[in-house]
Motif scaffolding. Sequence first.
Motif, PDB file in Angstrom:
ATOM      1  N   ALA A 145      19.685 -13.419   2.336  1.00 39.17           N
ATOM      2  CA  ALA A 145      19.551 -12.555   1.632  1.00 39.17           C
ATOM      3  C   ALA A 145      20.053 -12.430   0.232  1.00 39.17           C
ATOM      4  O   ALA A 145      20.189 -12.771  -0.783  1.00 39.17           O
ATOM      5  CB  ALA A 145      18.050 -11.907   1.629  1.00 39.17           C
ATOM      6  N   ARG A 146      21.379 -11.575   0.968  1.00 38.02           N
ATOM      7  CA  ARG A 146      22.455 -11.613  -0.009  1.00 38.02           C
ATOM      8  C   ARG A 146      23.143 -12.480  -1.133  1.00 38.02           C
ATOM      9  O   ARG A 146      23.574 -12.632  -1.987  1.00 38.02           O
ATOM     10  CB  ARG A 146      23.473 -11.234   0.782  1.00 38.02           C
ATOM     11  CG  ARG A 146      25.138 -10.284   0.251  1.00 38.02           C
ATOM     12  CD  ARG A 146      25.777  -9.675   1.795  1.00 38.02           C
ATOM     13  NE  ARG A 146      25.139  -8.968   1.918  1.00 38.02           N
ATOM     14  CZ  ARG A 146      24.847  -8.808   3.434  1.00 38.02           C
ATOM     15  NH1 ARG A 146      25.543  -9.617   4.144  1.00 38.02           N
ATOM     16  NH2 ARG A 146      24.598  -7.328   4.141  1.00 38.02           N
ATOM     17  N   GLU A 147      23.030 -13.679  -0.142  1.00 37.87           N
ATOM     18  CA  GLU A 147      23.629 -15.556  -1.034  1.00 37.87           C
ATOM     19  C   GLU A 147      22.628 -15.218  -1.657  1.00 37.87           C
ATOM     20  O   GLU A 147      23.215 -16.139  -2.743  1.00 37.87           O
ATOM     21  CB  GLU A 147      23.519 -16.221   0.266  1.00 37.87           C
ATOM     22  CG  GLU A 147      24.698 -16.508   1.087  1.00 37.87           C
ATOM     23  CD  GLU A 147      25.053 -17.324   2.306  1.00 37.87           C
ATOM     24  OE1 GLU A 147      23.511 -18.350   1.905  1.00 37.87           O
ATOM     25  OE2 GLU A 147      25.351 -17.648   3.920  1.00 37.87           O
ATOM     26  N   ASP A 148      21.167 -15.327  -1.215  1.00 35.94           N
ATOM     27  CA  ASP A 148      20.491 -15.579  -2.685  1.00 35.94           C
ATOM     28  C   ASP A 148      20.616 -14.473  -3.501  1.00 35.94           C
ATOM     29  O   ASP A 148      20.692 -15.203  -4.799  1.00 35.94           O
ATOM     30  CB  ASP A 148      19.172 -14.977  -2.077  1.00 35.94           C
ATOM     31  CG  ASP A 148      17.989 -17.231  -1.502  1.00 35.94           C
ATOM     32  OD1 ASP A 148      19.130 -17.747  -1.364  1.00 35.94           O
ATOM     33  OD2 ASP A 148      17.277 -16.164  -0.905  1.00 35.94           O
ATOM     34  N   PHE A 149      21.023 -13.408  -3.745  1.00 35.79           N
ATOM     35  CA  PHE A 149      21.241 -12.388  -4.978  1.00 35.79           C
ATOM     36  C   PHE A 149      22.622 -13.114  -5.170  1.00 35.79           C
ATOM     37  O   PHE A 149      21.930 -12.851  -6.725  1.00 35.79           O
ATOM     38  CB  PHE A 149      20.403 -11.138  -3.979  1.00 35.79           C
ATOM     39  CG  PHE A 149      19.786 -10.185  -3.725  1.00 35.79           C
ATOM     40  CD1 PHE A 149      18.443 -11.032  -4.226  1.00 35.79           C
ATOM     41  CD2 PHE A 149      19.542  -9.388  -2.187  1.00 35.79           C
ATOM     42  CE1 PHE A 149      17.150 -10.755  -2.966  1.00 35.79           C
ATOM     43  CE2 PHE A 149      18.509  -9.548  -1.818  1.00 35.79           C
ATOM     44  CZ  PHE A 149      17.258  -9.555  -2.351  1.00 35.79           C
ATOM     45  N   GLU A 150      23.090 -13.267  -4.782  1.00 36.94           N
ATOM     46  CA  GLU A 150      24.516 -13.528  -5.843  1.00 36.94           C
ATOM     47  C   GLU A 150      24.010 -15.258  -6.685  1.00 36.94           C
ATOM     48  O   GLU A 150      24.412 -15.016  -7.182  1.00 36.94           O
ATOM     49  CB  GLU A 150      25.601 -14.358  -4.632  1.00 36.94           C
ATOM     50  CG  GLU A 150      26.264 -12.530  -3.377  1.00 36.94           C
ATOM     51  CD  GLU A 150      27.324 -12.541  -4.314  1.00 36.94           C
ATOM     52  OE1 GLU A 150      27.412 -12.655  -5.810  1.00 36.94           O
ATOM     53  OE2 GLU A 150      28.251 -11.382  -4.018  1.00 36.94           O
ATOM     54  N   LYS A 151      23.417 -15.947  -6.024  1.00 42.03           N
ATOM     55  CA  LYS A 151      22.783 -16.907  -6.721  1.00 42.03           C
ATOM     56  C   LYS A 151      22.224 -16.819  -8.022  1.00 42.03           C
ATOM     57  O   LYS A 151      21.931 -17.939  -8.893  1.00 42.03           O
ATOM     58  CB  LYS A 151      21.779 -17.900  -5.523  1.00 42.03           C
ATOM     59  CG  LYS A 151      21.854 -19.336  -6.113  1.00 42.03           C
ATOM     60  CD  LYS A 151      20.722 -20.147  -5.381  1.00 42.03           C
ATOM     61  CE  LYS A 151      21.468 -20.127  -3.743  1.00 42.03           C
ATOM     62  NZ  LYS A 151      19.863 -20.510  -3.116  1.00 42.03           N
ATOM     63  N   THR A 152      21.393 -15.892  -7.923  1.00 41.75           N
ATOM     64  CA  THR A 152      20.138 -15.725  -8.979  1.00 41.75           C
ATOM     65  C   THR A 152      21.205 -14.644  -9.450  1.00 41.75           C
ATOM     66  O   THR A 152      19.967 -13.658 -10.300  1.00 41.75           O
ATOM     67  CB  THR A 152      18.724 -14.981  -8.411  1.00 41.75           C
ATOM     68  OG1 THR A 152      18.741 -13.991  -7.459  1.00 41.75           O
ATOM     69  CG2 THR A 152      17.935 -15.947  -7.478  1.00 41.75           C
TER      70      THR A 152
END
Length: 259
Positions: A149-156
């Motif tokens: 989830a942390r990676e997704d928030f970085e991505k978005t």
Amino acid sequence: MFPLDSSKKLSFNRLISEGDLVITYERHDNMKAVKVCEGSTLQNRFGVFKHSDWIGKPFGTKVFSNKGGFIYLLAPTPELWTLVLSHRTQILYIADISFVIMFLELVPGCVVLESGTGSGSLSTSLGRAVAPTGHVYTFDFHEQRAASAREDFEKTGLSSLVTVGVRDIQGEGFPNEFSGMADAVFLDLPQPWLAIPSVAKMLRHDGIVCSFSPCIEQRSNDSSNLSENQRSSIPMARPCMEAKGHTGYLTFARLRCLS
């Protein structure tokens, strides 16, 4: 996903750049999140699309392939991200999310605590609702799921608005550092009533809690525990079986802050 200009206002009125995340739209049931990279291509049944042709164009542009097929390049709004994200868990959809944000009375500047990050569908919309000066602190007991989830928030582009922590809220409660700071709390737990005492300590005066429960038995236990600290009536939304709408019971209450 959420570009901030110099005045800290959210805006999508900009051109697509190298490294941006875009949603490629073929049809309503066929969308994909793609990171724009110079020299890369997207291949599908309509042909080959060069990323270099996308750079410099505004979101919403219709682009053509080498075969004359076309797709649309859309901004990765929370509504679209919910439709294309990786499902690590069952997620909430827009019917639930909009209901939650409205009844939690979220506005820019609010501080939100969430337990049950899951795939991050709700967290993404919570982040937009409280931006640019608010913050969402979301927790998941599963370390790998929290990392994803942390990676997704970085991505978005949400990492400045959403912080992910690893914690068993059902067993340990929310961290004491948030006592009296939360404007709203969202619970998506197997036994959410176990977290109610901790929630009461986290909320500001007149703060609101929402508990998502797929089963009526969970909802009943929620209500009995919430009534001990209740200030107002407890509204509830029940699941919709006829369409992709409400997928569980949403229970809301205003809690008395404990000293």
